[in-house]
Write a protein that holds these residues in place. Structure first.
Motif, PDB file in Angstrom:
ATOM      1  N   CYS A 163     -25.198  80.379-103.082  1.00  0.00           N
ATOM      2  CA  CYS A 163     -26.204  81.437-102.853  1.00  0.00           C
ATOM      3  C   CYS A 163     -25.727  82.806-103.321  1.00  0.00           C
ATOM      4  N   ASP A 164     -24.434  83.109-103.219  1.00  0.00           N
ATOM      5  CA  ASP A 164     -23.940  84.397-103.711  1.00  0.00           C
ATOM      6  C   ASP A 164     -24.059  84.493-105.230  1.00  0.00           C
ATOM      7  N   GLU A 165     -23.797  83.370-105.897  1.00  0.00           N
ATOM      8  CA  GLU A 165     -23.834  83.354-107.358  1.00  0.00           C
ATOM      9  C   GLU A 165     -25.253  83.564-107.876  1.00  0.00           C
ATOM     10  N   ILE A 166     -26.230  82.881-107.271  1.00  0.00           N
ATOM     11  CA  ILE A 166     -27.615  83.038-107.746  1.00  0.00           C
ATOM     12  C   ILE A 166     -28.170  84.403-107.342  1.00  0.00           C
ATOM     13  N   LEU A 167     -27.690  84.944-106.216  1.00  0.00           N
ATOM     14  CA  LEU A 167     -28.082  86.305-105.833  1.00  0.00           C
ATOM     15  C   LEU A 167     -27.574  87.308-106.861  1.00  0.00           C
ATOM     16  N   PHE A 168     -26.323  87.140-107.283  1.00  0.00           N
ATOM     17  CA  PHE A 168     -25.726  88.038-108.280  1.00  0.00           C
ATOM     18  C   PHE A 168     -26.495  87.951-109.598  1.00  0.00           C
ATOM     19  N   ALA A 169     -26.830  86.729-110.017  1.00  0.00           N
ATOM     20  CA  ALA A 169     -27.568  86.536-111.273  1.00  0.00           C
ATOM     21  C   ALA A 169     -28.963  87.154-111.180  1.00  0.00           C
ATOM     22  N   SER A 170     -29.607  87.006-110.025  1.00  0.00           N
ATOM     23  CA  SER A 170     -30.939  87.595-109.834  1.00  0.00           C
ATOM     24  C   SER A 170     -30.873  89.117-109.847  1.00  0.00           C
ATOM     25  N   ASN A 171     -29.768  89.657-109.346  1.00  0.00           N
ATOM     26  CA  ASN A 171     -29.581  91.109-109.367  1.00  0.00           C
ATOM     27  C   ASN A 171     -29.387  91.614-110.795  1.00  0.00           C
TER      28      ASN A 171
ATOM     29  N   ILE B 177     -38.267 101.222-104.676  1.00  0.00           N
ATOM     30  CA  ILE B 177     -38.701  99.817-104.736  1.00  0.00           C
ATOM     31  C   ILE B 177     -37.467  98.910-104.665  1.00  0.00           C
ATOM     32  N   GLU B 178     -36.411  99.307-105.374  1.00  0.00           N
ATOM     33  CA  GLU B 178     -35.154  98.546-105.321  1.00  0.00           C
ATOM     34  C   GLU B 178     -34.601  98.520-103.896  1.00  0.00           C
ATOM     35  N   THR B 179     -34.632  99.666-103.210  1.00  0.00           N
ATOM     36  CA  THR B 179     -34.081  99.752-101.855  1.00  0.00           C
ATOM     37  C   THR B 179     -34.852  98.866-100.884  1.00  0.00           C
ATOM     38  N   THR B 180     -36.183  98.857-100.999  1.00  0.00           N
ATOM     39  CA  THR B 180     -36.968  97.979-100.117  1.00  0.00           C
ATOM     40  C   THR B 180     -36.685  96.516-100.439  1.00  0.00           C
ATOM     41  N   GLY B 181     -36.450  96.229-101.718  1.00  0.00           N
ATOM     42  CA  GLY B 181     -36.081  94.861-102.100  1.00  0.00           C
ATOM     43  C   GLY B 181     -34.746  94.457-101.506  1.00  0.00           C
TER      44      GLY B 181
ATOM     45  N   LYS C 299     -41.031  91.973-108.518  1.00  0.00           N
ATOM     46  CA  LYS C 299     -40.865  90.512-108.492  1.00  0.00           C
ATOM     47  C   LYS C 299     -39.386  90.131-108.604  1.00  0.00           C
ATOM     48  N   ALA C 300     -38.647  90.856-109.440  1.00  0.00           N
ATOM     49  CA  ALA C 300     -37.213  90.565-109.591  1.00  0.00           C
ATOM     50  C   ALA C 300     -36.461  90.810-108.284  1.00  0.00           C
ATOM     51  N   THR C 301     -36.841  91.849-107.538  1.00  0.00           N
ATOM     52  CA  THR C 301     -36.191  92.090-106.246  1.00  0.00           C
ATOM     53  C   THR C 301     -36.599  91.031-105.229  1.00  0.00           C
ATOM     54  N   ARG C 302     -37.852  90.575-105.315  1.00  0.00           N
ATOM     55  CA  ARG C 302     -38.284  89.492-104.402  1.00  0.00           C
ATOM     56  C   ARG C 302     -37.507  88.205-104.665  1.00  0.00           C
TER      57      ARG C 302
END
Length: 514
Positions: free
Chosen positions: A102-110, A140-144, A14-17
């Protein structure tokens, strides 16, 4: 606080999604800006926003560490601002703002994903470290990452096409295309695959080939852009399906590992008893004190890993709880080195028997859990519903090999007791019983039709080591105690490798199944 409805693998997925959705939302916003009159794009935006919010709510219920809690709060804070822009009117100003955030929220989600990954590694340390369990999580991380990159590629393609921060967007487009190619290579070259995963990867390769060609043209018309959007979404969906297949494969591989570890616990109770007997009668005290300490640490690591493993039932946890209670007394007894005498030796041997019986109950619960998985149950039941012959059952052969590891320790215990004529009658009976049980198991293992050339070669090495031990057991001598201990150590090492080979064979069969 952790939700019982989520496992760690599911939380990671879910975190990768969430990472993918941050990019999908921005991509759809720019797609609408490119084509304001396409209703399905508005529907896709609303669905992506709703899914991100619902998954965020689910993950709130699974925050097992302080790092996870902090990472989740950061995502929530950024999401509030991100959603306010994405969920409002469509214009170039909004597109520019989303690109900035979008880069900032992507980084936070990562970072949120990484906090779950760190927790998973903590759960799986010790015996489970650097094994298929961690490899599955990585895949799983790689597919995410792959899901996220397909959305990100289309985001920067659309930004470049619409002249939104065009130079920067073109640079990012080129970078993300290369990243995508690398992730695809990683998945294609991975050792852990099932037939279904291989099939899905072939479909992704075909779709990516078409999309990659279209990405080289910024003058594509609306119809071609729609085709690109469709291809990117197909790749994301296929990668999503692969991640679910990896989740299922991970559960199966964890079961085969748990079966092996459950029998290993049994062996450790006897290894401790063997080391205590050697210590009590003055054989290499420093060496056997160290062996007791190391075995205790290993036993406790295994207990912790098993009690916290994904899919553990309440019955399983309760059985492990009984082991923990019995273990406290056994641990205290074998580490009271200032009270080592013949009486304490007898107590340790009897308590060791009790510990072994308790560990047997854990092994049975692992098997009950395993049989809820159809692919594992297939080892016990033929297609017509009949029970398989145990000789044809690789799971049963692994069980026998696990028992042999136990006997490799018990034979050492009773050789010492017989050689020193301590509790002679009972010691002699137990040594003969151990020899008889070992030989019966070995006969079943040697004659099993499922044996591969590798298994047969390892069985022959084990057989040679055992013959040398059995020959000396015919007439136990005090002078032979040290050589016997060394022979039993070698036998255990060979049996341990055999157990791993059986485990690998079971895992291989899981990976060949659909």
């Amino acid at each position: 606080m952790a939700s019982e409805s989520l496992t760690i693998r599911e939380a990671i997925n879910k975190a990768t999604r969430q990472q993918t959705l941050t990019q999908r939302i921005a991509k759809v916003y720019l797609a609408i800006n490119n084509n304001l009159y396409e209703p399905k794009l508005y529907q896709e935006r609303d669905a992506a926003i709703e899914l991100f919010q619902s998954q965020l709510d689910e993950l709130k219920l699974y925050t097992p560490t302080d790092k996870t809690k902090a990472a989740l709060k950061h995502v929530q804070l950024l999401w509030k601002e991100y959603k306010a822009v994405a969920d409002w009117s469509i214009n170039k100003e909004g597109a520019v703002k989303l690109l900035q955030i979008c880069d900032e929220i992507l980084f936070a989600s990562n970072l949120l994903f990484m906090s779950y990954q760190e927790y998973a590694q903590e759960l799986n340390k010790g015996t489970f470290s650097n094994t298929e369990t961690i490899d599955i999580i990585h895949l799983i991380e790689t597919t995410g990452t792959q899901r996220m990159l397909t959305q990100r590629i289309m985001l920067f393609y659309l930004a470049t096409k619409q002249d939104i921060d065009a130079v920067h967007s073109q640079e990012k487009l080129t970078t993300e295309i290369e990243r995508y190619k690398n992730t695809l290579k990683q998945l294609e070259s991975a050792d852990l695959h099932s037939q279904d995963i291989r099939t899905e990867l072939k479909v992704i390769q075909q779709d990516w080939k078409q999309l990659n060609i279209l990405l080289t043209h910024l003058d594509n018309d609306l119809e071609q852009v729609n085709e690109m959007m469709s291809l990117a979404d197909n790749i994301s969906e296929e990668a999503d399906h692969i991640s679910l297949l990896y989740e299922a494969l991970g559960t199966k591989l964890t079961i085969s590992k748990a079966i092996n570890v459950a029998s290993y616990q049994n062996m450790l109770t006897q290894r401790i008893a063997k080391a205590y007997v050697a210590l009590a009668y003055g054989y290499a005290p420093a060496k056997y004190k160290r062996e007791i300490t190391e075995s205790i640490d290993l036993f406790e690591e295994h207990m912790l890993s098993m009690s916290r493993s994904a899919g553990a039932t309440e019955d399983f946890k309760a059985t492990v709880g009984v082991v923990k209670t019995m273990w406290k007394n056994y641990r205290k007894l074998v580490t009271s080195w200032d009270k080592v005498d013949e009486l304490s030796v007898i107590k340790v041997l009897e308590k060791g028997h009790v510990m072994m019986a308790t560990c047997d109950r854990v092994a049975l619960e692992v098997e009950v859990l395993a049989k809820t998985i159809p692919e594992y149950k297939a080892f016990f039941v033929k297609e017509n519903g009949e029970a398989t012959n145990t000789q044809e059952n690789i799971a049963h052969q692994m069980h026998l090999a696990g028992l042999q590891r136990v006997y490799s320790q018990r034979i050492a215990i009773y050789y010492v007791m017989n050689a020193l004529k301590i509790d002679a009658h009972l010691s002699s009976q137990r040594m003969q019983s151990t020899i008889s049980s070992y030989k019966k198991n070995m006969q079943d293992m040697l004659t099993s039709p499922i044996n591969s050339p590798k298994i047969n070669a390892e069985l022959q090495k084990v057989k040679i080591s055992w013959n040398a031990i059995e020959k000396r057991c015919a007439s136990p001598k005090e002078d032979d105690i040290t050589p016997i201990m060394d022979l039993c150590f070698n036998l255990f090492t060979e049996l341990d490798q055999l157990n791993k080979t059986y485990e690998q064979e079971i895992d291989k069969s899981f990976m060949q199944q659909k």
